[in-house]
Each structure stands twice: as structure tokens, then as C-alpha cells.
Design an enzyme around this catalytic site. Structure first.
Site, PDB file in Angstrom:
ATOM      1  N   ASP A  33       5.778  71.810  22.701  1.00 41.64           N
ATOM      2  CA  ASP A  33       5.770  72.973  21.815  1.00 41.64           C
ATOM      3  C   ASP A  33       5.542  72.503  20.378  1.00 41.64           C
ATOM      4  OD1 ASP A  33       6.195  75.829  21.416  1.00 41.64           O
ATOM      5  OD2 ASP A  33       8.198  75.352  20.684  1.00 41.64           O
ATOM      6  N   GLY A  69      15.115  71.491  30.877  1.00 42.02           N
ATOM      7  CA  GLY A  69      13.937  72.294  31.201  1.00 42.02           C
ATOM      8  C   GLY A  69      13.033  71.705  32.272  1.00 42.02           C
TER       9      GLY A  69
HETATM   10  P1  IMP Z   1       9.570  71.137  21.018  1.00 39.69           P
HETATM   11  O1  IMP Z   1       9.509  72.281  20.049  1.00 39.69           O
HETATM   12  O2  IMP Z   1       8.163  70.702  21.412  1.00 39.69           O
HETATM   13  O3  IMP Z   1      10.388  70.019  20.504  1.00 39.69           O
HETATM   14  O4  IMP Z   1      10.248  71.699  22.326  1.00 39.69           O
HETATM   15  C1  IMP Z   1      11.617  71.624  22.481  1.00 39.69           C
HETATM   16  C2  IMP Z   1      12.112  72.279  23.699  1.00 39.69           C
HETATM   17  O5  IMP Z   1      12.157  73.661  23.440  1.00 39.69           O
HETATM   18  C3  IMP Z   1      11.276  72.171  24.963  1.00 39.69           C
HETATM   19  O6  IMP Z   1      11.504  71.003  25.689  1.00 39.69           O
HETATM   20  C4  IMP Z   1      11.794  73.384  25.719  1.00 39.69           C
HETATM   21  O7  IMP Z   1      12.980  73.063  26.418  1.00 39.69           O
HETATM   22  C5  IMP Z   1      12.051  74.367  24.606  1.00 39.69           C
HETATM   23  N1  IMP Z   1      10.936  75.327  24.486  1.00 39.69           N
HETATM   24  C6  IMP Z   1       9.816  75.243  23.764  1.00 39.69           C
HETATM   25  N2  IMP Z   1       9.030  76.321  23.929  1.00 39.69           N
HETATM   26  C7  IMP Z   1       9.683  77.104  24.807  1.00 39.69           C
HETATM   27  C8  IMP Z   1       9.384  78.373  25.420  1.00 39.69           C
HETATM   28  O8  IMP Z   1       8.342  79.012  25.226  1.00 39.69           O
HETATM   29  N3  IMP Z   1      10.324  78.840  26.282  1.00 39.69           N
HETATM   30  C9  IMP Z   1      11.490  78.198  26.561  1.00 39.69           C
HETATM   31  N4  IMP Z   1      11.793  77.015  26.037  1.00 39.69           N
HETATM   32  C10 IMP Z   1      10.902  76.476  25.165  1.00 39.69           C
HETATM   33 MG    MG Z   2      12.897  70.484  27.381  1.00 37.46          MG
END
Ligand code: IMP
Ligand code: MG
Length: 187
Positions: A101, A43
Site C-alpha cells: 500500500d 493480513g
Molecule cells: P503499508 O501502507 O503498505 O505499509 O501497508 C500496511 C498494512 O496496512 C498492510 O500490510 C495491510 O495489513 C494494511 N492495509 C493496507 N491497505 C489496506 C486495505 O485496503 N485494506 C485493509 N488493510 C490494508
Molecule cells: Mg499486513
């Protein structure tokens, strides 16, 4: 604008302006420190490439590839698909992330890095969705590009089932676009 996008949340101009600002601050912070800039794939690719052009001090690039996401829901299971290649013991490390996130992947990355005994760890995330944070995650990014509401976003590196990463802005998908790239299972 791409036809599957309902609305643009952060425009290309806003992203680029904020990266210039953060790049200047980061360059001041790391003067004489020769940091390792760690990108968490995939990402972060767009953000990483643009940010690196505004980091004006000597530094090294490295990458890690984690995976936890299937579609729009986080599974909570982290997999290291590819580890770093630079030895970061005693080094200053700056983590670049696309989005903070739930916080699972950033926390995982942070703990993984800690075990390698770096001199310091700082975090720069392009996007922050504070409403999504899960309990017990307390990391505070040192730099945040934009704080956004609790909506699933795509573009500028962020995907829905591996699509839309190539958009130069961050936006929200039209409901019908989810059908279009809905998949059951992929590696
Ligand atoms: P986490 O939930 O903070 O561990 O995020 C994990 C990964 O989920 C991030 O690095 C993104 O690659 C993906 N992600 C989280 N939120 C979004 C979103 O709104 N759109 C697309 N990918 C997301
Ligand atoms: Mg990511």
C-alpha cells in the site's frame, strides 16, 4: 456473498489461479536454495497458507508481526509485535505480503531483514495499490498477484478493524459497514 460487501474486486477463483501460477514460478526460482518464507502477520495468513501448498521445494516458514494501521488510515508508526525466530543470516528469504500500500511496512520489513544479513531477499505481494505509494519507497515486488485501484479492500486476510479477514475473496465494503465496526481504540 457477505451482505456488507459492495463488490468483489478479486474472486476466490482468480486468487487461487494466480497463487498456483506464482507458486510454480517461486518453486523454480528457489530450486536447491532452501528459502525461509517470511509471512508478515496478520493480513497474510490466508495468502501464506494457500501459497505454501504450491511451493514445492524444501523451505522453512517464519513470521513477523508488525502493526501500523488503525482503522483505514496508516499512522506511519511501525511496531514489531513479534520478530522472526529463524536465523536468516546467509539464507535466501522470500517475503510474502498481503498488500503493498503506502509501502511503509514492506520497507520496514525489508530494512529489518537486511540487518540480519540474509543471502537474498525477494518479495511476493498478493495485492499492489501503486497509487498509494509514498515518496521515497522504491522497492519492486518480484511477484505481484493483482494490481488494484486506490480503494480500501477487505477479505482474504485483510481487515477493517479486525473484521472480514475470513472472506475467501477481496472486496470493497458498503459505506454503512464502516459504521458497524467503527471503534475508537483497541490494543
Ligand atoms: P503499508 O501502507 O503498505 O505499509 O501497508 C500496511 C498494512 O496496512 C498492510 O500490510 C495491510 O495489513 C494494511 N492495509 C493496507 N491497505 C489496506 C486495505 O485496503 N485494506 C485493509 N488493510 C490494508
Ligand atoms: Mg499486513
Amino acid at each position: 456473498m457477505e451482505k456488507d460487501i459492495l463488490k468483489v474486486l478479486v474472486s476466490e477463483e482468480q486468487i487461487q489461479a494466480r497463487i498456483r501460477e506464482m507458486g510454480a514460478e517461486i518453486s523454480r526460482e528457489y530450486e536447491g536454495k532452501d528459502p525461509v518464507v517470511l509471512g508478515v502477520l496478520k493480513g497474510v495468513v490466508m495468502f501464506y497458507a494457500d501459497m505454501m501448498k504450491h511451493i514445492t521445494v524444501p523451505c522453512q516458514m517464519d513470521f513477523m508481526c508488525l502493526s501500523s494501521y488503525k482503522g483505514t488510515k496508516s499512522s506511519g508508526n511501525m511496531i514489531v509485535k513479534q520478530d522472526m525466530s529463524v536465523d536468516v543470516a546467509g539464507r535466501h528469504v522470500l517475503i510474502l505480503e498481503d498488500i503493498y500500500d503506502t509501502g511503509r511496512s514492506l520497507q520496514y520489513t525489508y530494512n529489518h531483514l537486511l540487518s540480519k544479513n540474509p543471502a537474498s531477499i525477494k518479495i511476493c505481494t498478493l495485492l499492489d495499490k501503486p497509487e498509494r505509494r509514498i515518496e521515497g519507497i522504491t522497492l519492486q515486488p518480484d511477484w505481484t498477484g493483482f494490481t488494484i485501484p486506490n480503494e480500501f479492500v477487505v477479505g482474504y486476510g485483510l481487515d477493517f478493524n479486525e473484521h472480514y479477514r475470513n472472506l475467501p475473496y477481496v472486496g470493497v465494503l458498503k459505506p454503512e459497514a464502516y459504521e458497524k465496526y467503527a471503534i475508537t481504540q483497541r490494543s
